[in-house]
Each structure stands twice: as C-alpha cells, then as structure tokens.
Motif scaffolding. Structure first.
Motif, PDB file in Angstrom:
ATOM      1  N   TRP A 146       0.875  -1.174   0.000  1.00 11.42           N
ATOM      2  CA  TRP A 146       0.000   0.000   0.000  1.00 11.42           C
ATOM      3  C   TRP A 146       0.914   1.226   0.000  1.00 11.42           C
ATOM      4  CZ3 TRP A 146      -4.161   1.310   4.222  1.00 11.42           C
ATOM      5  CH2 TRP A 146      -4.912   2.416   3.791  1.00 11.42           C
ATOM      6  N   VAL A 147       1.066   1.835  -1.147  1.00 15.31           N
ATOM      7  CA  VAL A 147       2.023   2.918  -1.329  1.00 15.31           C
ATOM      8  C   VAL A 147       1.319   4.244  -1.103  1.00 15.31           C
ATOM      9  CG1 VAL A 147       3.645   4.016  -2.910  1.00 15.31           C
ATOM     10  CG2 VAL A 147       3.313   1.536  -2.975  1.00 15.31           C
ATOM     11  N   PHE A 148       1.898   5.074  -0.245  1.00 14.10           N
ATOM     12  CA  PHE A 148       1.401   6.424   0.005  1.00 14.10           C
ATOM     13  C   PHE A 148       2.124   7.380  -0.933  1.00 14.10           C
ATOM     14  CE2 PHE A 148      -1.323   7.397   3.716  1.00 14.10           C
ATOM     15  CZ  PHE A 148      -1.693   6.097   4.025  1.00 14.10           C
ATOM     16  N   GLU A 149       1.377   8.128  -1.703  1.00 11.54           N
ATOM     17  CA  GLU A 149       1.992   9.133  -2.564  1.00 11.54           C
ATOM     18  C   GLU A 149       2.222  10.409  -1.780  1.00 11.54           C
ATOM     19  OE1 GLU A 149      -2.255  10.445  -4.605  1.00 11.54           O
ATOM     20  OE2 GLU A 149      -0.689   9.487  -5.794  1.00 11.54           O
ATOM     21  N   GLU A 150       2.662  11.453  -2.481  1.00 11.36           N
ATOM     22  CA  GLU A 150       3.045  12.683  -1.776  1.00 11.36           C
ATOM     23  C   GLU A 150       1.856  13.411  -1.162  1.00 11.36           C
ATOM     24  OE1 GLU A 150       2.541  13.402  -6.183  1.00 11.36           O
ATOM     25  OE2 GLU A 150       3.588  11.984  -4.861  1.00 11.36           O
ATOM     26  N   GLN A 151       0.612  13.132  -1.648  1.00 11.73           N
ATOM     27  CA  GLN A 151      -0.568  13.778  -1.086  1.00 11.73           C
ATOM     28  C   GLN A 151      -1.370  12.829  -0.202  1.00 11.73           C
ATOM     29  OE1 GLN A 151      -2.809  15.476  -4.303  1.00 11.73           O
ATOM     30  NE2 GLN A 151      -1.271  17.047  -4.773  1.00 11.73           N
ATOM     31  N   GLY A 152      -0.760  11.772   0.243  1.00 13.13           N
ATOM     32  CA  GLY A 152      -1.475  10.834   1.097  1.00 13.13           C
ATOM     33  C   GLY A 152      -1.854  11.404   2.438  1.00 13.13           C
ATOM     34  N   MET A 154      -3.272  14.049   2.940  1.00  8.59           N
ATOM     35  CA  MET A 154      -4.571  14.723   2.864  1.00  8.59           C
ATOM     36  C   MET A 154      -5.723  13.826   3.314  1.00  8.59           C
ATOM     37  SD  MET A 154      -4.203  16.849  -0.711  1.00  8.59           S
ATOM     38  CE  MET A 154      -5.836  17.548  -0.496  1.00  8.59           C
ATOM     39  N   THR A 155      -5.445  12.507   3.409  1.00  8.02           N
ATOM     40  CA  THR A 155      -6.488  11.596   3.898  1.00  8.02           C
ATOM     41  C   THR A 155      -6.930  11.974   5.304  1.00  8.02           C
ATOM     42  OG1 THR A 155      -5.488   9.854   2.563  1.00  8.02           O
ATOM     43  CG2 THR A 155      -7.074   9.173   4.225  1.00  8.02           C
ATOM     44  N   VAL A 156      -5.953  12.411   6.117  1.00  6.19           N
ATOM     45  CA  VAL A 156      -6.292  12.825   7.483  1.00  6.19           C
ATOM     46  C   VAL A 156      -7.225  14.038   7.447  1.00  6.19           C
ATOM     47  CG1 VAL A 156      -5.348  13.608   9.689  1.00  6.19           C
ATOM     48  CG2 VAL A 156      -4.105  11.932   8.311  1.00  6.19           C
ATOM     49  N   GLY A 157      -6.949  14.962   6.535  1.00  2.52           N
ATOM     50  CA  GLY A 157      -7.823  16.130   6.423  1.00  2.52           C
ATOM     51  C   GLY A 157      -9.226  15.762   5.965  1.00  2.52           C
ATOM     52  N   TRP A 158      -9.305  14.829   5.030  1.00  2.00           N
ATOM     53  CA  TRP A 158     -10.628  14.404   4.568  1.00  2.00           C
ATOM     54  C   TRP A 158     -11.392  13.688   5.678  1.00  2.00           C
ATOM     55  CZ3 TRP A 158     -12.983  16.375   0.701  1.00  2.00           C
ATOM     56  CH2 TRP A 158     -12.292  16.836  -0.416  1.00  2.00           C
ATOM     57  N   ILE A 159     -10.681  12.902   6.470  1.00  2.00           N
ATOM     58  CA  ILE A 159     -11.347  12.226   7.605  1.00  2.00           C
ATOM     59  C   ILE A 159     -11.853  13.250   8.607  1.00  2.00           C
ATOM     60  CG2 ILE A 159     -10.961  10.689   9.559  1.00  2.00           C
ATOM     61  CD1 ILE A 159      -9.039   9.105   7.810  1.00  2.00           C
ATOM     62  N   LEU A 160     -11.039  14.257   8.895  1.00  2.00           N
ATOM     63  CA  LEU A 160     -11.491  15.303   9.811  1.00  2.00           C
ATOM     64  C   LEU A 160     -12.670  16.084   9.231  1.00  2.00           C
ATOM     65  CD1 LEU A 160      -8.048  16.665  11.072  1.00  2.00           C
ATOM     66  CD2 LEU A 160      -9.617  15.124  12.256  1.00  2.00           C
ATOM     67  N   PHE A 161     -12.629  16.324   7.929  1.00  2.00           N
ATOM     68  CA  PHE A 161     -13.756  17.018   7.277  1.00  2.00           C
ATOM     69  C   PHE A 161     -15.021  16.167   7.350  1.00  2.00           C
ATOM     70  CE2 PHE A 161     -16.263  17.821   3.420  1.00  2.00           C
ATOM     71  CZ  PHE A 161     -16.586  19.152   3.641  1.00  2.00           C
ATOM     72  N   TYR A 162     -14.872  14.866   7.165  1.00  2.00           N
ATOM     73  CA  TYR A 162     -16.025  13.974   7.271  1.00  2.00           C
ATOM     74  C   TYR A 162     -16.609  14.003   8.677  1.00  2.00           C
ATOM     75  CZ  TYR A 162     -18.394   9.567   8.197  1.00  2.00           C
ATOM     76  OH  TYR A 162     -19.278   8.621   8.623  1.00  2.00           O
ATOM     77  N   LEU A 163     -15.740  13.961   9.684  1.00  2.00           N
ATOM     78  CA  LEU A 163     -16.229  14.003  11.060  1.00  2.00           C
ATOM     79  C   LEU A 163     -16.914  15.328  11.360  1.00  2.00           C
ATOM     80  CD1 LEU A 163     -13.222  12.361  12.946  1.00  2.00           C
ATOM     81  CD2 LEU A 163     -15.433  11.333  12.386  1.00  2.00           C
ATOM     82  N   LEU A 164     -16.381  16.424  10.802  1.00  2.20           N
ATOM     83  CA  LEU A 164     -16.999  17.727  11.030  1.00  2.20           C
ATOM     84  C   LEU A 164     -18.399  17.791  10.410  1.00  2.20           C
ATOM     85  CD1 LEU A 164     -16.766  20.665  12.013  1.00  2.20           C
ATOM     86  CD2 LEU A 164     -15.740  21.220   9.791  1.00  2.20           C
ATOM     87  N   VAL A 165     -18.501  17.333   9.170  1.00  5.03           N
ATOM     88  CA  VAL A 165     -19.807  17.361   8.505  1.00  5.03           C
ATOM     89  C   VAL A 165     -20.784  16.414   9.190  1.00  5.03           C
ATOM     90  CG1 VAL A 165     -20.997  16.847   6.341  1.00  5.03           C
ATOM     91  CG2 VAL A 165     -18.834  18.065   6.304  1.00  5.03           C
ATOM     92  N   LYS A 166     -20.299  15.244   9.592  1.00  4.29           N
ATOM     93  CA  LYS A 166     -21.173  14.257  10.236  1.00  4.29           C
ATOM     94  C   LYS A 166     -21.708  14.776  11.555  1.00  4.29           C
ATOM     95  CE  LYS A 166     -21.105   9.559  12.121  1.00  4.29           C
ATOM     96  NZ  LYS A 166     -21.431  10.002  13.489  1.00  4.29           N
TER      97      LYS A 166
END
Length: 305
Positions: A146-152, A154-166
């Motif tokens: 499972w290779v993380f690219e240079e923008q991997g 940002m997954t943490v930011g998307w998870i935080l955004f999901y929690l905020l919206v939820k």
C-alpha cells in the motif's frame, strides 16, 4: 484569542485586542454603556453566543444548533409481508427479500464494521482485532503493498472534514433524506389509492348491498308469499273479468237474435195482412157488401136522428 473589536478614539485611533475569556462579559457592559446599540464586531460576538439583538424575539439560528444530535425516525420503514410473493414459484427460504436497514450498522474506528471485530473476540479477545488490523496496516506499508503518494497526508484532512460534517450536519441530512423518502412513499401510495379507487367503491357498494340483503332476509319468505297471493288474486280477477265479458257478449248476441226474430215476424205479419187486405179490396163482391153495409149504417143513423 478569538474575537477583536476596534474602537475609534478620534484622530489617534488605537486597536484593542480582547481575549476570548473576556469577550463573554464585554457585550453586556458595552450594550449598557452604548445605550443598546452594539457595533459590528459586538453583533458578530452576540451571533456566535446565540444572544438575540435588540428588536429580535427569538435567538438567532446557527448551523451548529443540531451538532452531536442523534437522529431517529418517527416511523419505522414498512416491512414486506411474510407471505408476499410476486410469483408463486418464488423461493423465499433460500432467496428471501433483502431487508432495508433503518439505521447504519455499528462501526469502529470511524468506518470499519463492528462484525469484523466481533469475529475475533472468541479467539483473541477484545484487543485482538485491533492488533490484527494494525499489524496488517503496518505490514502493507512496510512491504510497500500500500504505497502512500506525496498527497497521502490529505487523507487525514478528509477524515477530519467527514467528522466535522457528520457531527454538524448529519442530523439535518438524515432528516431531509427521511422526509424525501416519506414524500416518495406517499407519492406511490397515492398512485395505489388512485388505482384501487374503483375497487374500494365496488367494495363499499357490495357491503351496502350485503347489509340490505341481510336486512330483508328474514322478511323474504313473507314477501314471497304475499307476492304469490297478489299474483293469484290478479289472475282470479282477470279470469272473472274474462267470464263477465264473455257472458255479456253472449247475452247481447241472444238479445240481438231475439229482437231480429221479433222484427222479422212483425214484418212478415204486416206483409201478410197487407196482402190479404189488398186481395179483399180488389174483390168486387167485397166492395158491394162493404157498400151495402155502409148504406145500412147511414140509414140507421138517419132513423135515430
């Protein structure tokens, strides 16, 4: 430090920064000092605090009013009847209808189903699934499966955004989706009611006819007997009228026959008399005898005078 305000002090203006812990007490004292006329920044502070301004009857609404609320449906989804089959050959044992869940299944670590963890409890205990998935994640990263690219990151930011919206808008989203579902169900119910309108009307009419039939069921034999008696009476009267008409016709025939007979006899008698008289008048001896009788009667009249 959360909010700031600027106070104009004439020509030499100064910017005063108020800490957040003092911002809660500042609007009240400022409102009293400024004669209930807060400035722009004080209005913003009051909006965030949920305090109504002058002239407002209700507190302002915020996008975070429904934060951390758990939504529950006021009415559960209708279940499919157990004996429902769209075709008689449908196998409900091996291929049952899929049940639509009312609420999302329980999850752990924000997104992983709880059923994945409970399968390990009987073997490894409660901490076993966490170690298994953590080790699997580390193994995939270590072996670069499972290779993380240079923008991997940002997954943490998307998870935080999901929690905020939820946590902020999840309640409103669930409520709006349920209202849309109810509107769709009501639409289809309206179509079904429109299609079954004739059937419902026929059922009501049949029920009314059944009630009326049950009401006259007890009186039906009596009504039939009275109807039969009326029919017999009508037939009897018709026969009597027929007999009376026939008798009158025959009596009239006999009367007319008798009158015709009497008229014929009278005519023949008169004819016979007329013929006899005419014969006697034409006889000379009868004339002489008639004249002699007349002369004798005249003589008798003269003597008596």
């Amino acid at each position: 430090m959360s909010l700031s305000r600027c106070l104009p002090l004439g020509q030499n203006a100064r910017v005063i920064i108020i800490p957040a812990r003092f911002a809660h007490a500042a609007p009240a004292s400022t409102n009293a000092a400024s004669d209930d006329a807060p400035n722009y920044f004080q209005k913003i502070a009051l909006r965030f605090q949920g305090v109504p301004l002058k002239g407002e009857a209700h507190a302002p609404k915020s996008a975070f009013d429904d934060a951390n609320k758990e939504w529950s449906a006021p009415e559960v989804l209708p279940a499919i009847p157990k004996d429902f089959k769209e075709h008689p050959d449908r196998d409900l044992v091996n291929y049952p209808y899929p049940a639509r869940p009312m609420y999302p299944p329980k999850t752990r670590l924000l997104m992983m189903p709880d059923s994945w963890f409970t399968a390990f409890n009987n073997v490894t205990g409660v901490s076993g699934p966490y170690l298994f998935f953590g080790g699997l994640f580390a193994f995939l990263l270590n072996k670069e499966l499972w290779v993380f690219e240079e923008q991997g990151h940002m997954t943490v930011g998307w998870i935080l955004f999901y929690l905020l919206v939820k946590n902020t808008s999840g309640y409103k989203i669930d409520q709006s989706l349920y209202q849309g579902y109810q509107e769709r169900v009501n639409f289809f119910k309206g179509l079904i009611q429109e299609d079954l309108k004739d059937a419902v009307q026929f059922r009501k009419t049949s029920a009314a006819e059944t009630e009326s039939l049950n009401a006259i069921k007890e009186a039906l034999p009596t009504a039939l007997k009275e109807s039969m008696a009326l029919q017999l009476e009508a037939t009897y009267r018709k026969n009597v009228q027929t007999v009376a008409t026939e008798l009158k016709r025959r009596i009239d025939y006999l009367k007319e026959t008798e009158e015709t007979k009497q008229r014929f006899e009278k005519e023949q008698l008169l004819k016979l008399i007329n013929s006899s008289v005419e014969k006697q008048i034409n006889d000379k001896s009868f004339k002489d005898q008639y004249l002699s009788n007349a002369i004798q009667q005249l003589k008798g009249l003269n003597l008596s005078v």
